[in-house]
Enzyme design. Sequence first.
Site: not given
Length: 411
Positions: A216-218
């Site tokens: 995932g990412n932020r």
Amino acid sequence: MTDLDPNLAALKGRRVVLGVSGGIAAYKAVEVCRLLVDAGAHVSPILTDDAQRFIGALTFTALASEPAKTSLFGDPTDPIPHTRLGQGAHLVIVAPATAKLIGKVTAGISDDLLTATLLATTAPVLLAPAMHTEMWEHPAVVDNVKTLTERGVTFVGPDAGHLAGGDEGPGRLTTPEAIVRAAAEVLARGHDLAGTRVIVTAGGTREPIDPVRFVGNRSSGKMGHAIADAAARRGAAVTLITTSALAAESSVEIVSVTTAEEMYDAVVSRFAEQDAVVMAAAVADFRPKVIAGQKIKKHDGPPEIVLEPTPDILATLGERKEHQVLVGFAAETEHVRDHAAAKLAAKKVDLMVANDVSAPGSGFEVDTNQAVLLDSNGRAEELPLQSKTDLADAVLDRVRKALAHRGEERS
Ligand code: CTP
């Protein structure tokens, strides 16, 4: 400033409630009233009890389009003034808006004519705060301003400068001219996206590794949700395709997705009937090639996760677009403009919102953002650090212009 000022044209013939709450800056509201009337607005003043300690209702009655009101009760010719004023208004301004007034509006308290009118209206609300710096910076006020901004209330000011009692700092009511200009801007925006269909994507996609883990990412989804909310407030029919659980305006249609593939399907299947698509989502570029059916166990040793590309949603839309306006986001950490310009060309988008996600106040999880807008004609506009809500409106201003331009080309 005269009623010929083209920037104030949106005020002409509009019904504006001018609320005045109890601060020393209340006397400046007289000038706001006069400027609104000069610009052709129908101005209905409402003074709180505390406002009348600083300034008389008679002054407003003399200048405004109708007598100033001060109470929910006591006028047999106007038995329910808050609904008449609230429902009939095109805009409600409060200048000055004290910490108490802002607190009551946030909490939905309606214990006088002004706060009842603010609850009874669906018109846009513009607040011009004025208070001491300590109060303006108090976490309670900061939170209230944030909540109201998220609900679509617009704030103008305060400025920094001399305050009552010889103090100095942020908290001073901004100028009457700035308040009236902001009022015209809010009205000009109005429902300028009514009749348009807009898709907004938001949040970071999650690409599963196994049933409990993902790549995932932020991205928090705040920017995309701010755009969806702002577009809805401006009258667009909005579909928000999001990975985030954040709330959205009630008129927004929410489609919850998790992976890039799901987002791709949701966007592409709806693309033909849209007028604009704003890809604010942080779509993963790669996903695990194989998703383990069961939880990967530690005792099996570090897994080797092979990645494969995900579909590029924006690039696909760029290839397929007909009349649609396409907006992309470029989250960069270096060479922001160059990278964003390259993406704009490669994905055939009309507007790229480029930001340095490593800069303070910008990027993930925060409520502010600083962006450069690049368009397909090679123009670049550097915007200030501002709330994501304000940036959303700035982006939508560009979308509206591009839609109008396209409309002219087609007719
Ligand atoms: N985007 C997309 N589909 C993808 C990847 C990105 O639609 N698979 C969109 C994003 O929503 C954004 C724009 O493309 O509007 C740019 O995304 P960004 O991640 O900044 O660029 P990438 O093309 O992925 O390039 P890189 O990650 O190398 O910077």
